[in-house]
Design an enzyme around this catalytic site. Structure first.
Site, PDB file in Angstrom:
ATOM      1  N   ASP A  66      -2.051 -11.971  34.575  1.00  0.00           N
ATOM      2  CA  ASP A  66      -1.181 -10.833  34.274  1.00  0.00           C
ATOM      3  C   ASP A  66      -1.957  -9.531  34.097  1.00  0.00           C
ATOM      4  OD1 ASP A  66      -2.401 -11.685  31.943  1.00  0.00           O
ATOM      5  OD2 ASP A  66      -0.568 -12.292  30.947  1.00  0.00           O
ATOM      6  N   ASN A  77       4.970 -16.699  20.607  1.00  0.00           N
ATOM      7  CA  ASN A  77       6.360 -17.107  20.834  1.00  0.00           C
ATOM      8  C   ASN A  77       6.467 -18.119  21.985  1.00  0.00           C
ATOM      9  OD1 ASN A  77       5.775 -15.528  23.005  1.00  0.00           O
ATOM     10  ND2 ASN A  77       7.353 -13.985  22.646  1.00  0.00           N
ATOM     11  N   HIS A 122       4.854 -17.855  24.909  1.00  0.00           N
ATOM     12  CA  HIS A 122       4.706 -17.318  26.269  1.00  0.00           C
ATOM     13  C   HIS A 122       3.401 -17.790  26.911  1.00  0.00           C
ATOM     14  CE1 HIS A 122       2.842 -13.415  24.503  1.00  0.00           C
ATOM     15  NE2 HIS A 122       1.890 -13.967  25.241  1.00  0.00           N
ATOM     16  N   GLU A 174       7.756 -14.353  29.033  1.00  0.00           N
ATOM     17  CA  GLU A 174       8.344 -14.322  27.700  1.00  0.00           C
ATOM     18  C   GLU A 174       9.551 -15.258  27.622  1.00  0.00           C
ATOM     19  OE1 GLU A 174       6.777 -12.966  25.347  1.00  0.00           O
ATOM     20  OE2 GLU A 174       6.637 -10.781  25.465  1.00  0.00           O
TER      21      GLU A 174
HETATM   22  C1  GLP Z   1      -1.406 -12.201  25.797  1.00  0.00           C
HETATM   23  C2  GLP Z   1      -1.720 -12.714  27.202  1.00  0.00           C
HETATM   24  C3  GLP Z   1      -1.608 -14.209  27.282  1.00  0.00           C
HETATM   25  C4  GLP Z   1      -2.335 -14.840  26.117  1.00  0.00           C
HETATM   26  C5  GLP Z   1      -1.678 -14.440  24.840  1.00  0.00           C
HETATM   27  C6  GLP Z   1      -2.267 -15.070  23.613  1.00  0.00           C
HETATM   28  O1  GLP Z   1      -0.057 -11.950  25.619  1.00  0.00           O
HETATM   29  N1  GLP Z   1      -0.897 -12.142  28.195  1.00  0.00           N
HETATM   30  O2  GLP Z   1      -2.121 -14.653  28.530  1.00  0.00           O
HETATM   31  O3  GLP Z   1      -2.334 -16.234  26.246  1.00  0.00           O
HETATM   32  O4  GLP Z   1      -1.805 -13.025  24.739  1.00  0.00           O
HETATM   33  O5  GLP Z   1      -3.355 -14.339  23.182  1.00  0.00           O
HETATM   34  P1  GLP Z   1      -4.437 -14.813  22.177  1.00  0.00           P
HETATM   35  O6  GLP Z   1      -5.301 -15.770  22.900  1.00  0.00           O
HETATM   36  O7  GLP Z   1      -5.159 -13.550  21.808  1.00  0.00           O
HETATM   37  O8  GLP Z   1      -3.713 -15.414  21.024  1.00  0.00           O
END
Ligand code: GLP
Length: 241
Positions: A67, A136, A138, A143
Site C-alpha cells: 500500500d 481493527n 486490517h 479496512e
Molecule cells: C498500517 C499498514 C499496515 C500495517 C498496519 C499495522 O496501517 N498499512 O500494512 O500492517 O499499519 O502497523 P503496525 O505494524 O505499526 O502495528
C-alpha cells in the site's frame, strides 16, 4: 494456519527474517509481497544483517508492496516508498527497478489502481506475502467493510487507523486520509503468507481475526481460508488465544 509463538519482538523478527531468507535462498528470483508499519522493521533489520554477512542475495528478487498513502511523494519521509527505501532497499543489493509501491502521487485513483493491478498480474503470483495486522484487523489498508475488495483500490482510512498512524506524523492533521492498497484477492493469491504481530494491544484482534468468524468486518479473518499461512507472534500478542 500455523501459529509460532515468539518470546518477544526481537525473536519474532528473527523467525520472520529466517522464513523470508529461506524463501530467497530456495527461489532467488522470487516475488516478495512486502509490508510497512512498526511490525516489520526488526525483520528488515535482520534481513540486512544476513545480507551484510554474505548470507543473502537480493539481486534477483522482485518486491510488490501492499500500500501507499494517497498524495504523498516518494521523497516524503512518511510515504511507504520512503519507508521501504530507508528500512530495507537502500541497505541490500535489490534492484530498485524491481521494487513496486503504488504511486501515491497519481491523482487519478482509477489509473493508480489499474496500473498497480497490471504490475501484480505481470509478476504472476506473489511467492511470499508479509503482513502486519492493523488494530481493527486490517491487512495492507483493507479496512473493515461490507465486502472483501478484490483488486487494488483507493480507501478512506477509518478514524481508528488515522489515529493509530498519527504517531508517525507531526500532527493528526498531517495524516493522509486516503490510501491505495492491494486488494484481498491479490493477497489471498500469494502462495505463502507470513503474518507478524507483536504486543498486548493486538491480543484482542489476533483472537478475533484468527479464531473468530470469517468476515469483511475483520479483513484479516479471511486468512483462515488460505492454505499456507504462518503467523509469527510474540507472547503478548497471543495472550488471549
Ligand atoms: C498500517 C499498514 C499496515 C500495517 C498496519 C499495522 O496501517 N498499512 O500494512 O500492517 O499499519 O502497523 P503496525 O505494524 O505499526 O502495528
Amino acid at each position: 494456519m500455523k501459529i509460532i509463538q515468539a518470546e518477544n519482538y526481537d525473536q519474532m523478527s528473527h523467525i520472520a527474517a529466517n522464513y523470508i531468507s529461506a524463501q530467497i535462498t530456495l527461489k532467488p528470483d522470487c516475488v516478495l509481497g512486502l509490508a510497512t508499519g512498526s511490525s516489520p522493521v526488526g525483520t528488515y533489520q535482520q534481513l540486512i544483517r544476513q545480507y551484510q554477512a554474505g548470507d543473502l542475495d537480493f539481486s534477483e528478487v522482485s518486491s510488490i508492496n501492499l500500500d501507499e498513502y494517497r498524495g504523498l511523494s516518494p521523497e516524503n519521509d512518511q510515504s511507504y516508498r520512503y519507508f521501504m527505501d530507508t528500512n530495507l532497499f537502500n541497505h541490500v543489493n535489490i534492484d530498485k527497478n524491481r521494487t513496486y509501491v503504488p504511486d501515491g502521487l497519481e491523482p487519478d485513483s482509477h489509473k493508480a489502481c489499474r496500473d498497480y493491478d497490471a504490475i501484480i498480474r505481470t509478476h504472476g503470483s506473489i511467492d511470499l506475502q508479509l503482513l502486519g495486522l492493523g488494530n481493527n484487523g486490517h491487512i495492507g489498508f483493507n479496512e473493515p467493510a461490507d465486502t472483501f475488495a478484490k483488486g487494488t483500490h483507493c480507501v478512506d482510512l477509518t478514524p481508528s487507523t488515522i489515529q493509530a498512524n498519527a504517531r508517525f506524523f507531526a500532527s493528526m492533521d498531517e495524516v493522509p486520509k486516503q490510501a491505495y492498497t492491494m486488494g484481498i484477492q491479490s493477497i489471498m493469491q500469494a502462495k505463502k503468507i507470513l503474518v507478524i504481530v507483536s504486543g498486548t494491544a493486538k491480543a484482542g484482534i489476533v483472537k478475533e481475526a484468527f479464531t473468530g468468524p470469517v468476515t469483511p468486518q475483520v479483513p484479516a479473518s479471511i486468512l483462515q481460508l488460505h492454505p499456507d499461512v504462518t503467523v509469527v507472534a510474540d507472547k503478548d500478542a497471543l495472550s488471549l488465544l
